[in-house]
Scaffold this motif. Structure first.
Motif, PDB file in Angstrom:
ATOM      1  N   ALA A 137      55.292  20.772  42.266  1.00 20.89           N
ATOM      2  CA  ALA A 137      54.120  20.932  41.409  1.00 20.89           C
ATOM      3  C   ALA A 137      54.277  20.152  40.109  1.00 20.89           C
ATOM      4  O   ALA A 137      55.309  20.226  39.439  1.00 20.89           O
ATOM      5  N   ASP A 138      53.233  19.417  39.761  1.00 18.73           N
ATOM      6  CA  ASP A 138      53.172  18.711  38.487  1.00 18.73           C
ATOM      7  C   ASP A 138      52.656  19.641  37.395  1.00 18.73           C
ATOM      8  O   ASP A 138      53.080  19.580  36.243  1.00 18.73           O
ATOM      9  N   THR A 139      51.714  20.518  37.763  1.00 20.29           N
ATOM     10  CA  THR A 139      51.094  21.448  36.830  1.00 20.29           C
ATOM     11  C   THR A 139      50.866  22.792  37.516  1.00 20.29           C
ATOM     12  O   THR A 139      50.425  22.833  38.668  1.00 20.29           O
ATOM     13  N   ILE A 140      51.185  23.863  36.810  1.00 20.12           N
ATOM     14  CA  ILE A 140      50.897  25.213  37.280  1.00 20.12           C
ATOM     15  C   ILE A 140      49.774  25.778  36.411  1.00 20.12           C
ATOM     16  O   ILE A 140      49.897  25.831  35.183  1.00 20.12           O
ATOM     17  N   ILE A 141      48.679  26.179  37.040  1.00 24.78           N
ATOM     18  CA  ILE A 141      47.568  26.804  36.324  1.00 24.78           C
ATOM     19  C   ILE A 141      47.570  28.299  36.638  1.00 24.78           C
ATOM     20  O   ILE A 141      47.402  28.684  37.795  1.00 24.78           O
ATOM     21  N   ILE A 142      47.790  29.113  35.634  1.00 24.46           N
ATOM     22  CA  ILE A 142      47.678  30.564  35.792  1.00 24.46           C
ATOM     23  C   ILE A 142      46.241  30.922  35.441  1.00 24.46           C
ATOM     24  O   ILE A 142      45.822  30.787  34.297  1.00 24.46           O
ATOM     25  N   SER A 143      45.501  31.356  36.449  1.00 24.99           N
ATOM     26  CA  SER A 143      44.051  31.481  36.329  1.00 24.99           C
ATOM     27  C   SER A 143      43.607  32.932  36.403  1.00 24.99           C
ATOM     28  O   SER A 143      44.040  33.688  37.275  1.00 24.99           O
ATOM     29  N   THR A 144      42.725  33.318  35.476  1.00 23.85           N
ATOM     30  CA  THR A 144      42.136  34.657  35.501  1.00 23.85           C
ATOM     31  C   THR A 144      40.726  34.611  34.930  1.00 23.85           C
ATOM     32  O   THR A 144      40.429  33.768  34.069  1.00 23.85           O
ATOM     33  N   VAL A 145      39.879  35.494  35.416  1.00 22.60           N
ATOM     34  CA  VAL A 145      38.531  35.595  34.857  1.00 22.60           C
ATOM     35  C   VAL A 145      38.428  36.751  33.873  1.00 22.60           C
ATOM     36  O   VAL A 145      37.343  37.157  33.478  1.00 22.60           O
ATOM     37  N   GLY A 146      39.566  37.273  33.456  1.00 23.96           N
ATOM     38  CA  GLY A 146      39.581  38.259  32.388  1.00 23.96           C
ATOM     39  C   GLY A 146      39.957  39.652  32.833  1.00 23.96           C
ATOM     40  O   GLY A 146      39.948  39.981  34.015  1.00 23.96           O
ATOM     41  N   GLY A 147      40.345  40.460  31.841  1.00 23.57           N
ATOM     42  CA  GLY A 147      40.691  41.843  32.101  1.00 23.57           C
ATOM     43  C   GLY A 147      42.157  42.100  32.367  1.00 23.57           C
ATOM     44  O   GLY A 147      42.579  43.244  32.469  1.00 23.57           O
ATOM     45  N   ILE A 148      42.951  41.045  32.468  1.00 20.33           N
ATOM     46  CA  ILE A 148      44.369  41.207  32.738  1.00 20.33           C
ATOM     47  C   ILE A 148      45.099  41.631  31.466  1.00 20.33           C
ATOM     48  O   ILE A 148      44.753  41.193  30.356  1.00 20.33           O
ATOM     49  N   ASP A 149      46.094  42.473  31.603  1.00 23.53           N
ATOM     50  CA  ASP A 149      46.900  42.901  30.467  1.00 23.53           C
ATOM     51  C   ASP A 149      47.660  41.710  29.898  1.00 23.53           C
ATOM     52  O   ASP A 149      48.258  40.927  30.636  1.00 23.53           O
ATOM     53  N   GLU A 150      47.643  41.583  28.572  1.00 27.81           N
ATOM     54  CA  GLU A 150      48.292  40.435  27.933  1.00 27.81           C
ATOM     55  C   GLU A 150      49.798  40.394  28.213  1.00 27.81           C
ATOM     56  O   GLU A 150      50.386  39.323  28.348  1.00 27.81           O
ATOM     57  N   LYS A 151      50.429  41.560  28.301  1.00 27.70           N
ATOM     58  CA  LYS A 151      51.867  41.578  28.586  1.00 27.70           C
ATOM     59  C   LYS A 151      52.156  41.015  29.967  1.00 27.70           C
ATOM     60  O   LYS A 151      53.127  40.276  30.164  1.00 27.70           O
TER      61      LYS A 151
END
Length: 201
Positions: free
Chosen positions: A128-142
């Protein structure tokens, strides 16, 4: 108005915000597993129709046939948490693959940790050249920060991008707050396409 807008800009203004609302309803148990499965199929069909129609309207900028691949460049989209994030990750991967020269794949696991483990275990493909951690919201920041640190550990040579499509630009997230991290926030898909370096974002 969407006239003259790029696919990424339209996604940022319409499709990803809609998935953000769906994710909220899913967390509140207002959506059944059957509806989630149907939504995944619908988003897949809409994505194909959307990109095909955009290609017909803008053949020089966005040809129907994807541009030649850029050898050795692979972007992996990690759904942070839950089935709606998985649907969004697949949508993002399809958008990037169709509008850039990058091979972009979304992991099939709905858990961020399992998705990272699956990405790390991929064989027979370029790293992988780039890893995108993707979410549309609501996930705990920790949890989001934990995923970032795990991604940095598993992919020491890759760029780590945190894409929370459910927040406004310049909103603090896992890539800030004083953490010692090399992750970068990109809350807009148009910016992601642009930063990958090919075509109009």
């Amino acid at each position: 108005s969407v006239e003259g807008a790029s696919p990424g800009a339209i996604a940022d203004s319409m499709i990803l915000p809609a998935l953000h609302i769906v994710a909220r309803d899913h967390r509140n148990q207002r959506i059944s597993p059957e509806h989630v499965a149907a939504l995944g199929e619908t988003v897949h069909s809409v994505t194909t129709l959307f990109l095909d129609s955009f290609s017909k309207a803008n053949p020089s900028k966005h040809p129907k046939t994807p541009p030649p691949r850029s050898a050795g460049r692979v972007v992996i989209v990690i759904p942070a948490r839950g089935p709606i994030d998985l649907i969004a990750a697949k949508f993002v991967a399809a958008m990037v693959s169709r509008t850039t020269r990058i091979d972009c794949v979304a992991m099939e696991q709905a858990s961020g940790l399992m998705a990272l483990a699956g990405a790390n275990a991929r064989t027979g493909t370029s790293r992988a050249d780039t890893i995108i951690i993707s979410t549309v919201g609501g996930i705990d920041e920790k949890l989001l920060r934990f995923l970032v640190r795990r991604a940095e550990k598993d992919f020491p040579d890759a760029r780590i991008w945190v894409c929370d499509w459910g927040v406004a630009e310049n909103t603090a997230s896992a890539a800030r707050d004083g953490d010692a991290t090399r992750a970068v926030d990109y809350p807009k898909l148009a910016n992601v396409v642009k930063m990958l370096g090919y075509g109009k974002a």
